[in-house]
Design a protein around this motif. Structure first.
Motif, PDB file in Angstrom:
ATOM      1  N   THR A 288      11.081  31.132  50.378  1.00 48.99           N
ATOM      2  CA  THR A 288      10.901  32.560  50.643  1.00 48.99           C
ATOM      3  C   THR A 288      11.005  33.352  49.347  1.00 48.99           C
ATOM      4  O   THR A 288      10.172  34.224  49.069  1.00 48.99           O
ATOM      5  CB  THR A 288      11.963  33.057  51.643  1.00 48.99           C
ATOM      6  OG1 THR A 288      11.791  32.379  52.892  1.00 48.99           O
ATOM      7  CG2 THR A 288      11.856  34.559  51.853  1.00 48.99           C
ATOM      8  N   ARG A 289      12.019  33.028  48.543  1.00 48.38           N
ATOM      9  CA  ARG A 289      12.200  33.738  47.277  1.00 48.38           C
ATOM     10  C   ARG A 289      10.998  33.521  46.347  1.00 48.38           C
ATOM     11  O   ARG A 289      10.543  34.448  45.680  1.00 48.38           O
ATOM     12  CB  ARG A 289      13.490  33.281  46.587  1.00 48.38           C
ATOM     13  CG  ARG A 289      14.753  33.862  47.205  1.00 48.38           C
ATOM     14  CD  ARG A 289      15.963  33.612  46.337  1.00 48.38           C
ATOM     15  NE  ARG A 289      16.363  32.207  46.359  1.00 48.38           N
ATOM     16  CZ  ARG A 289      17.196  31.690  47.246  1.00 48.38           C
ATOM     17  NH1 ARG A 289      17.716  32.462  48.196  1.00 48.38           N
ATOM     18  NH2 ARG A 289      17.536  30.411  47.204  1.00 48.38           N
ATOM     19  N   ARG A 290      10.498  32.280  46.314  1.00 50.37           N
ATOM     20  CA  ARG A 290       9.370  31.976  45.442  1.00 50.37           C
ATOM     21  C   ARG A 290       8.118  32.726  45.880  1.00 50.37           C
ATOM     22  O   ARG A 290       7.378  33.274  45.046  1.00 50.37           O
ATOM     23  CB  ARG A 290       9.101  30.462  45.446  1.00 50.37           C
ATOM     24  CG  ARG A 290       7.919  30.027  44.603  1.00 50.37           C
ATOM     25  CD  ARG A 290       8.137  30.333  43.142  1.00 50.37           C
ATOM     26  NE  ARG A 290       7.012  29.919  42.325  1.00 50.37           N
ATOM     27  CZ  ARG A 290       6.481  30.647  41.361  1.00 50.37           C
ATOM     28  NH1 ARG A 290       6.976  31.859  41.079  1.00 50.37           N
ATOM     29  NH2 ARG A 290       5.469  30.201  40.652  1.00 50.37           N
TER      30      ARG A 290
ATOM     31  N   ALA B 122       0.014  28.566  48.297  1.00 51.81           N
ATOM     32  CA  ALA B 122       0.328  27.195  48.731  1.00 51.81           C
ATOM     33  C   ALA B 122       0.485  26.231  47.558  1.00 51.81           C
ATOM     34  O   ALA B 122       1.409  25.412  47.535  1.00 51.81           O
ATOM     35  CB  ALA B 122      -0.749  26.692  49.688  1.00 51.81           C
ATOM     36  N   ARG B 123      -0.389  26.322  46.574  1.00 52.27           N
ATOM     37  CA  ARG B 123      -0.318  25.385  45.458  1.00 52.27           C
ATOM     38  C   ARG B 123       0.959  25.538  44.630  1.00 52.27           C
ATOM     39  O   ARG B 123       1.661  24.552  44.390  1.00 52.27           O
ATOM     40  CB  ARG B 123      -1.551  25.520  44.570  1.00 52.27           C
ATOM     41  CG  ARG B 123      -2.781  24.841  45.159  1.00 52.27           C
ATOM     42  CD  ARG B 123      -3.936  24.880  44.193  1.00 52.27           C
ATOM     43  NE  ARG B 123      -5.100  24.212  44.746  1.00 52.27           N
ATOM     44  CZ  ARG B 123      -6.285  24.187  44.140  1.00 52.27           C
ATOM     45  NH1 ARG B 123      -6.444  24.791  42.968  1.00 52.27           N
ATOM     46  NH2 ARG B 123      -7.305  23.550  44.698  1.00 52.27           N
ATOM     47  N   PRO B 124       1.310  26.757  44.174  1.00 53.46           N
ATOM     48  CA  PRO B 124       2.547  26.881  43.397  1.00 53.46           C
ATOM     49  C   PRO B 124       3.807  26.570  44.205  1.00 53.46           C
ATOM     50  O   PRO B 124       4.768  26.019  43.669  1.00 53.46           O
ATOM     51  CB  PRO B 124       2.530  28.339  42.913  1.00 53.46           C
ATOM     52  CG  PRO B 124       1.543  29.040  43.776  1.00 53.46           C
ATOM     53  CD  PRO B 124       0.537  28.024  44.162  1.00 53.46           C
ATOM     54  N   VAL B 125       3.801  26.898  45.486  1.00 49.26           N
ATOM     55  CA  VAL B 125       4.958  26.572  46.326  1.00 49.26           C
ATOM     56  C   VAL B 125       5.079  25.059  46.487  1.00 49.26           C
ATOM     57  O   VAL B 125       6.178  24.503  46.441  1.00 49.26           O
ATOM     58  CB  VAL B 125       4.837  27.268  47.707  1.00 49.26           C
ATOM     59  CG1 VAL B 125       5.888  26.722  48.673  1.00 49.26           C
ATOM     60  CG2 VAL B 125       5.000  28.774  47.557  1.00 49.26           C
TER      61      VAL B 125
ATOM     62  N   VAL C 247       6.163  38.927  56.407  1.00 52.05           N
ATOM     63  CA  VAL C 247       7.168  38.466  57.369  1.00 52.05           C
ATOM     64  C   VAL C 247       7.403  36.960  57.220  1.00 52.05           C
ATOM     65  O   VAL C 247       6.461  36.179  57.112  1.00 52.05           O
ATOM     66  CB  VAL C 247       6.726  38.778  58.817  1.00 52.05           C
ATOM     67  CG1 VAL C 247       7.756  38.277  59.814  1.00 52.05           C
ATOM     68  CG2 VAL C 247       6.499  40.274  58.981  1.00 52.05           C
ATOM     69  N   PHE C 248       8.690  36.579  57.200  1.00 49.59           N
ATOM     70  CA  PHE C 248       9.088  35.174  57.126  1.00 49.59           C
ATOM     71  C   PHE C 248       9.845  34.803  58.392  1.00 49.59           C
ATOM     72  O   PHE C 248      10.539  35.632  58.989  1.00 49.59           O
ATOM     73  CB  PHE C 248      10.003  34.929  55.921  1.00 49.59           C
ATOM     74  CG  PHE C 248       9.361  35.215  54.601  1.00 49.59           C
ATOM     75  CD1 PHE C 248       8.702  34.219  53.908  1.00 49.59           C
ATOM     76  CD2 PHE C 248       9.423  36.486  54.035  1.00 49.59           C
ATOM     77  CE1 PHE C 248       8.095  34.470  52.693  1.00 49.59           C
ATOM     78  CE2 PHE C 248       8.825  36.760  52.822  1.00 49.59           C
ATOM     79  CZ  PHE C 248       8.167  35.742  52.143  1.00 49.59           C
ATOM     80  N   SER C 249       9.723  33.547  58.795  1.00 44.98           N
ATOM     81  CA  SER C 249      10.514  33.052  59.908  1.00 44.98           C
ATOM     82  C   SER C 249      10.674  31.551  59.744  1.00 44.98           C
ATOM     83  O   SER C 249      10.076  30.943  58.852  1.00 44.98           O
ATOM     84  CB  SER C 249       9.862  33.378  61.251  1.00 44.98           C
ATOM     85  OG  SER C 249      10.766  33.139  62.322  1.00 44.98           O
ATOM     86  N   ASN C 250      11.506  30.946  60.596  1.00 40.04           N
ATOM     87  CA  ASN C 250      11.735  29.510  60.487  1.00 40.04           C
ATOM     88  C   ASN C 250      11.732  28.857  61.865  1.00 40.04           C
ATOM     89  O   ASN C 250      12.282  29.386  62.828  1.00 40.04           O
ATOM     90  CB  ASN C 250      13.054  29.214  59.759  1.00 40.04           C
ATOM     91  CG  ASN C 250      14.254  29.756  60.493  1.00 40.04           C
ATOM     92  OD1 ASN C 250      14.838  29.083  61.338  1.00 40.04           O
ATOM     93  ND2 ASN C 250      14.650  30.996  60.179  1.00 40.04           N
ATOM     94  N   LEU C 251      11.079  27.697  61.931  1.00 38.01           N
ATOM     95  CA  LEU C 251      10.975  26.898  63.153  1.00 38.01           C
ATOM     96  C   LEU C 251      10.881  25.437  62.759  1.00 38.01           C
ATOM     97  O   LEU C 251      10.371  25.108  61.683  1.00 38.01           O
ATOM     98  CB  LEU C 251       9.715  27.267  63.950  1.00 38.01           C
ATOM     99  CG  LEU C 251       9.639  28.623  64.657  1.00 38.01           C
ATOM    100  CD1 LEU C 251       8.215  28.834  65.171  1.00 38.01           C
ATOM    101  CD2 LEU C 251      10.629  28.696  65.797  1.00 38.01           C
ATOM    102  N   SER C 252      11.310  24.555  63.629  1.00 40.26           N
ATOM    103  CA  SER C 252      11.194  23.123  63.338  1.00 40.26           C
ATOM    104  C   SER C 252       9.829  22.563  63.736  1.00 40.26           C
ATOM    105  O   SER C 252       9.458  21.463  63.344  1.00 40.26           O
ATOM    106  CB  SER C 252      12.299  22.341  64.069  1.00 40.26           C
ATOM    107  OG  SER C 252      12.186  22.515  65.469  1.00 40.26           O
TER     108      SER C 252
ATOM    109  N   HIS D  65       9.680  42.071  54.918  1.00 39.46           N
ATOM    110  CA  HIS D  65       9.732  42.692  53.593  1.00 39.46           C
ATOM    111  C   HIS D  65       8.524  43.601  53.445  1.00 39.46           C
ATOM    112  O   HIS D  65       7.418  43.262  53.881  1.00 39.46           O
ATOM    113  CB  HIS D  65       9.699  41.633  52.491  1.00 39.46           C
ATOM    114  CG  HIS D  65      10.864  40.708  52.522  1.00 39.46           C
ATOM    115  ND1 HIS D  65      11.944  40.836  51.677  1.00 39.46           N
ATOM    116  CD2 HIS D  65      11.125  39.633  53.309  1.00 39.46           C
ATOM    117  CE1 HIS D  65      12.820  39.872  51.936  1.00 39.46           C
ATOM    118  NE2 HIS D  65      12.345  39.137  52.925  1.00 39.46           N
ATOM    119  N   ARG D  66       8.723  44.731  52.810  1.00 39.23           N
ATOM    120  CA  ARG D  66       7.612  45.637  52.558  1.00 39.23           C
ATOM    121  C   ARG D  66       7.315  45.637  51.061  1.00 39.23           C
ATOM    122  O   ARG D  66       8.196  45.926  50.241  1.00 39.23           O
ATOM    123  CB  ARG D  66       7.961  47.048  53.030  1.00 39.23           C
ATOM    124  CG  ARG D  66       6.791  48.010  52.913  1.00 39.23           C
ATOM    125  CD  ARG D  66       7.067  49.304  53.639  1.00 39.23           C
ATOM    126  NE  ARG D  66       5.951  50.225  53.521  1.00 39.23           N
ATOM    127  CZ  ARG D  66       5.886  51.391  54.137  1.00 39.23           C
ATOM    128  NH1 ARG D  66       6.881  51.785  54.913  1.00 39.23           N
ATOM    129  NH2 ARG D  66       4.841  52.184  53.965  1.00 39.23           N
TER     130      ARG D  66
END
Length: 335
Positions: free
Chosen positions: A320-322, A290-293, A234-239, A226-227
């Motif tokens: 991600t949206r938050r 980090a705190r609000p999430v 940048v977002f990504s997902n991993l276990s 996202h710009r």
């Protein structure tokens, strides 16, 4: 420094009043080199003034690199803990009890003194729980804080303790990339006490495991960019390996990276940003993201200005949206 002297005096008074003097130095899950080295140095410093029986422990054990470091420095980090055996607990580089995993409730229920030595953003949970809270938030590492305690209390740092603190400093500042003037001052004092900078950097060298390298590559494949104004988010997902992947995305060009995922219903999010992003936006990842999430996912969150994390439960897409909502709000042009 005056406040730190008072805190250090209270800390030493607590240790001196223990009968018997049996202390467990507790590091967070998968403890990194700054955590284990600062715990080791603090244990040695206190042992010079008091006759202690002590242990260093981390839930399920320390990280692979920390095991290498501890082996070279000659100490062990235990993966298990019998809380009833110890007269007090010192949380090192651990700003919330939830980072102790299954030991959290045992420590809470023990009724024994708890001290905290850290450099992360203060967490309300820990502030209410601990008896002594020595947290210097503008320090680059907990190793810095341990040196400052020794300096304030007049404790002598021997060569091995100095080397351990140098390794911790080097690790948390990314080989002094994020060092501040106080870091350099402390490093110079450690050298005077026998620490070897080159040896510390060599100690931290380690071949990345294949599974971690694969995780980093997968994070790049799954990256969603996202710009926001001039910034690339940048977002990504991993276990697993979320923190490593977030660092890799920053290295690839992201200004801010968030990697989330987990196992067995637990969600972990690692956040990283560049120094340039922090300086220009004044967005502190630990406090502002980090705190609000963490509140949204019913978990715990915190960390540094450019490196933070969240644990909880929920859907990564909602997080991600938050994060994007918070960033758009904070980066909105002022009228």
């Amino acid at each position: 420094m005056a406040k730190l002297r008072i805190q250090a005096k209270r800390f030493l008074s607590m240790v001196g009043g223990l009968k018997p003097r049996k202390i467990a130095f507790l590091c967070h899950h998968n403890a990194d080199p700054d955590a284990v080295c600062s715990a080791f140095a603090l244990m040695r410093l206190l042992s010079k003034s008091f006759r202690l029986r002590a242990t260093i422990a981390s839930p399920t054990g320390a990280s692979k690199l920390s095991r290498k470091v501890s082996s070279e420095l000659g100490f062990a980090v235990e993966p298990s803990l019998a809380t009833e055996e110890w007269g007090a607990f010192v949380l090192v580089d651990t700003n919330t009890l939830s980072q102790l995993k299954e030991w959290e409730e045992q420590v809470r229920a023990s009724g024994k003194p708890v001290a905290l030595v850290d450099h992360h953003t203060r967490h309300q949970d820990s502030s209410e729980m601990v008896d002594i809270n020595i947290c210097v938030e503008d320090s680059t590492s907990t190793s810095e804080v341990v040196f400052m305690i020794a300096e304030a209390a007049g404790l002598k740092i021997d060569r091995l303790s100095a080397q351990a603190l140098m390794v911790g400093l080097a690790y948390d500042t990314r080989h002094f990339t994020y060092a501040r003037s106080e870091t350099i001052r402390i490093a110079a004092h450690l050298v005077e006490r026998g620490a070897d900078v080159e040896k510390a950097l060599t100690t931290l060298q380690s071949r990345m495991e294949r599974s971690e390298r694969m995780a980093r590559l997968k994070a790049g494949q799954r990256a969603e960019m996202h710009r926001i104004g001039k910034w690339l988010v940048v977002f990504s997902n991993l276990s697993s390996y979320q923190a490593s992947a977030a660092r890799a995305l920053i290295g690839m060009g992201a200004d801010l990276a968030a990697v989330g995922g987990g196992k067995k219903g637990e969600l972990r999010i690692s956040l990283r940003s560049t120094k340039e992003f922090l300086e220009e936006t004044q967005i502190h990842l630990g406090k502002d993201l980090a705190r609000p999430v963490a509140e949204m996912v019913g978990g715990k969150g915190g960390g540094h200005s450019t490196a933070a994390g969240v644990t909880g439960t929920g859907d990564a897409a909602n997080i991600t949206r938050r994060i994007l909502e918070i960033l758009h709000e904070k980066l909105r042009p002022k009228e």
